[in-house]
Design an enzyme around this catalytic site. Sequence first.
Site, PDB file in Angstrom:
ATOM      1  N   LYS A  77       0.854  -1.190   0.000  1.00 40.62           N
ATOM      2  CA  LYS A  77       0.000   0.000   0.000  1.00 40.62           C
ATOM      3  C   LYS A  77       0.890   1.241   0.000  1.00 40.62           C
ATOM      4  O   LYS A  77       1.900   1.289   0.713  1.00 40.62           O
ATOM      5  CB  LYS A  77      -0.894  -0.040   1.236  1.00 40.62           C
ATOM      6  N   SER A 158      -9.286   1.694   3.352  1.00 40.57           N
ATOM      7  CA  SER A 158      -8.463   2.453   2.431  1.00 40.57           C
ATOM      8  C   SER A 158      -7.452   1.604   1.663  1.00 40.57           C
ATOM      9  O   SER A 158      -6.802   2.095   0.739  1.00 40.57           O
ATOM     10  CB  SER A 158      -7.716   3.555   3.195  1.00 40.57           C
ATOM     11  N   SER A 182      -9.815  -0.673   7.338  1.00 39.86           N
ATOM     12  CA  SER A 182      -9.125  -0.430   6.075  1.00 39.86           C
ATOM     13  C   SER A 182      -8.403  -1.640   5.496  1.00 39.86           C
ATOM     14  O   SER A 182      -7.967  -1.605   4.347  1.00 39.86           O
ATOM     15  CB  SER A 182      -8.128   0.723   6.230  1.00 39.86           C
TER      16      SER A 182
END
Length: 502
Positions: A77, A158, A182
Amino acid sequence: MHRLLAATAAIVIASALPAQPAGPVVQQTQAAIERIRRIDPALGSVIAVDPTALDQARRVEGGGPRGPLSGLPILLKDNIEAAGPLPTTAGSLALANNVTNRDAPLVARLRAAGVIILGKTNLSEWANIRSNHSISGWSAVGGQTRNPYALDRNTCGSSSGSGAAVAAGLVRMAIGTETDGSITCPAAINGIVGLKPTVGLVSRTHIVPISESQDTAGPMTASVREAAMLLSVIAGSDPADKATAEADRHRRDYAAGLSPTALRGKRIGVMRFASGFGTDEVFERALGVLKAQGATLVEIGKFDDSQIGRNEGLVLNTELKAGLNAYLKGSPANIPVRTLADTIAFNKANAATELALFGQETFEQAEKTKGLSDPAYRKARQLSFQAAGPNGIDRLLKQYNVSALVGPTMPPSWKIDVVNGDQISGGGAGSLAAVAGYPHLTVPMGQVRGLPVGLSFMGPKWSEAMLLNYGFAFEQARGPLPGPLFFRSIEESPAIAPHLKR
């Protein structure tokens, strides 16, 4: 660098080198780069491919580290730093030049295990903390990430790109981060496994922060075994992150003890208070699998989580300002922002790109907070933690004499909606584990109208080994599930399309 240009650059670098037979690690790295080049333009899950990926592969083949994950490609990420030419952007143009040339400790652990850092995944910008009216999976750097099961559906966030990339088969493993949902939400609605570890099991150093009390990185993978293997590598103490002081004492080989009979004779609490939102039929089938594997199911009808909802916002906003100010100030890169206030000003100055789809009211609320010594913040943190941990998960486990709690993770994916923002029709009990800092595992349990949904397993602090074992036993008994077919809309699927015609 745009994700497709980065992927092309990596391929060009490979072709410019003297011709020599490629070993298996180089071949699988090349294959992963090719999958990204071919598949990802429809998804937007990868911000950039690391131009050093093939060099990493050659080093592993030339006598590099050996282990269960050696030579396997992984995506990070893009709020996690990795040494090399790629910036760590958190999806924001304010950090487009944030090339720090340092590995986060979890990345250093991956490299030491021989894992290939393939590149960076898209995310909800600033890990979805900028606005309460955001579109999950969108960032100014990476654009909109799309769900591979239906391209007009959201990936949640996210850790949006990490979820979509694994679901689409670009890689089998990725790293996400979670403050509240997330990892587990994008894992669930993209049909993969996601584990939010106990806060303090995995280092947060050199990761763009939100909350010192709730942030953690964790595995997002194609199977429970791979999640266990990945956690075994990234878990461990870090002197720079005081929350990890006990990690070395608790970490273990999480894959070694996995057993298909792990549920036999176990009492599992069923969180009816966190069920519904279109998942009932699939959830009942999943409960049937647990019972068939020898688990005793105990119904839990009610739970009052109002203290969490009333207090978590102040906690996150206060910790965001403190943590982000420290991160931005400490970045060695030449970036135009060094505080949250700078970032708010940058977004206003670049509103045509940064604020085109939604605002930054959460950032503005966070900027008004009074610091970590503020009595109101301290009270809010104490109340929310007590409600989620000692008076939440811990109390439920003791009161109902169960070892773990289960429930549906999230509803099926909603449509991407730039007018109204995220239109989520409900949610499970993931905030309990997030606010308490306890582990939360989600495993695919089935599909609703062709869209994946996940089964959550939650337990006390440091119970990752138990949850992975339960999830593994469920996964083995559940059997295979259909993969993504990249429909433009789920209404195109053969099971639905004929019923929409006159």
